[in-house]
Design a protein around this motif. Structure first.
Motif, PDB file in Angstrom:
ATOM      1  N   HIS A   1       0.798   5.151   0.856  1.00  0.00           N
ATOM      2  CA  HIS A   1       0.006   6.031   1.725  1.00  0.00           C
ATOM      3  C   HIS A   1       0.202   7.490   1.331  1.00  0.00           C
ATOM      4  CE1 HIS A   1      -1.188   2.870   4.580  1.00  0.00           C
ATOM      5  NE2 HIS A   1       0.003   2.353   4.326  1.00  0.00           N
TER       6      HIS A   1
ATOM      7  N   PRO B   1       0.819  -1.218   0.000  1.00  0.00           N
ATOM      8  CA  PRO B   1       0.000   0.000   0.000  1.00  0.00           C
ATOM      9  C   PRO B   1       0.852   1.268   0.000  1.00  0.00           C
ATOM     10  CG  PRO B   1       0.137  -0.902   2.209  1.00  0.00           C
ATOM     11  CD  PRO B   1       0.872  -1.867   1.328  1.00  0.00           C
TER      12      PRO B   1
ATOM     13  N   ARG C   1      -5.072   5.730   1.451  1.00  0.00           N
ATOM     14  CA  ARG C   1      -4.300   5.075   0.400  1.00  0.00           C
ATOM     15  C   ARG C   1      -4.278   5.950  -0.840  1.00  0.00           C
ATOM     16  NH1 ARG C   1      -4.633  -0.681   0.585  1.00  0.00           N
ATOM     17  NH2 ARG C   1      -3.857  -0.758  -1.564  1.00  0.00           N
TER      18      ARG C   1
END
Length: 309
Positions: free
Chosen positions: A73, A71, A104
């Motif tokens: 960020h 992910p 995200r």
């Protein structure tokens, strides 16, 4: 013809039908081309870029400078960083100091799906162009990635190509440099019963136009002091397998011989040592072949390097 008058020409029926058919056909073709173009906009295709710099910067984490993978960020102001660094910065954006939260950056993650980029080691000679996420995996094993300093006994942060490291070892670590494929190494220790302060010795050999690192050190194996010698190749593992070497220690009518394949400096010094891939001499054996008087350890290690045909 007088000004203001009009001329009317009879048009043959066949000509009128052909022109109408041509116009209709042209209209259909144009409409098909329009729909084809419209559909191509709806179906993204991979974007291949031959210069990685600007986009590599876009996908590089601003904290650790590594390429980001999901992910990814972002803070409320749009500043991005990788998942590992999100923990390191204690949930505070390093750019604007806003609280990060759990946002995200899906847009950047989706863009990466359609990118093909050159390897970040393109300036060093790599010609690979791969989809972004495949590129990240490739770069971890790319043969053009830099090597870390092979000096043991300190966490030296220097990295670079082989020529850079050879100069660094000579100038900064004052390592002995030798030309040739055979060696005669002496190790002297005043107190063979003490190895708490482990001793590291490194010699670099220029052989077959390649560089090899001979390591010799003392450490505790369990509670027993041991001495170990091993060879590392300054290059890739695939190249290291082309060479073999022997190490021999002896004295007082005793002899120990080791034969092996040098390990690449891609493997850390600790990894090679902890795998015991080299000549290991127990303290009692070392004392039995020592040229000292029992109060001092004097070992002579000889060896040679050769290339497999």
């Amino acid at each position: 013809m007088a000004s203001g008058t009009h001329s009317i020409r009879d048009i043959p029926e066949s000509e009128t039908d052909d022109d109408s058919a041509s116009l209709a056909s042209s209209s259909i073709i144009n409409r098909c081309a329009f729909f084809k173009a419209s559909n191509s906009l709806l179906l993204p295709k991979p974007i291949v870029l031959t210069s990685p710099n600007s986009l590599n910067d876009l996908f590089d984490c601003p904290v650790c400078t590594n390429s980001m993978s999901p992910p990814i960020h972002q803070c409320p102001n749009g500043h991005v960083l990788c998942a590992n660094c999100k923990i390191r910065v204690e949930n505070q954006c390093p750019t604007c100091r806003q609280e990060l939260g759990n946002i995200r950056c899906l847009a950047l993650e989706k863009i990466a799906d359609f990118l093909s980029l050159p390897c970040r080691y393109q300036p060093e000679g790599c010609t690979e162009i791969q989809p972004y996420y495949s590129k990240l995996k490739h770069e971890k094993i790319c043969k053009f990635r830099p090597y870390f300093c092979p000096y043991a006994g300190s966490e030296c942060p220097v990295f670079g190509d082989i020529n850079t490291l050879v100069v660094h070892l000579r100038n900064e670590h004052k390592v002995d440099m030798h030309d040739g494929c055979s060696f005669n190494h002496r190790y002297v220790k005043s107190n063979p019963h003490e190895v708490e302060n482990a001793t590291w010795m490194l010699t670099v050999f220029n052989c077959f136009e390649q560089h090899f690192c001979l390591h010799f050190e003392a450490f505790l194996l369990g509670k027993s002091p041991v001495y170990m010698a091993f060879l590392r190749f300054m290059g890739e593992e695939s190249e290291a397998s082309n060479y073999k070497y022997t190490l021999e220690v002896g004295g007082n009518n005793r002899r120990m011989v080791w034969q092996g394949i040098p390990r690449s400096i891609r493997d850390s010094h600790r990894k090679v040592r902890d795998s015991y891939d080299g000549l290991i001499i127990q303290r009692d054996v070392a004392l039995s072949v020592s040229a000292g008087n029992g109060q001092e350890l004097k070992l002579r290690i000889t060896g040679r390097i050769w290339k497999e045909e």
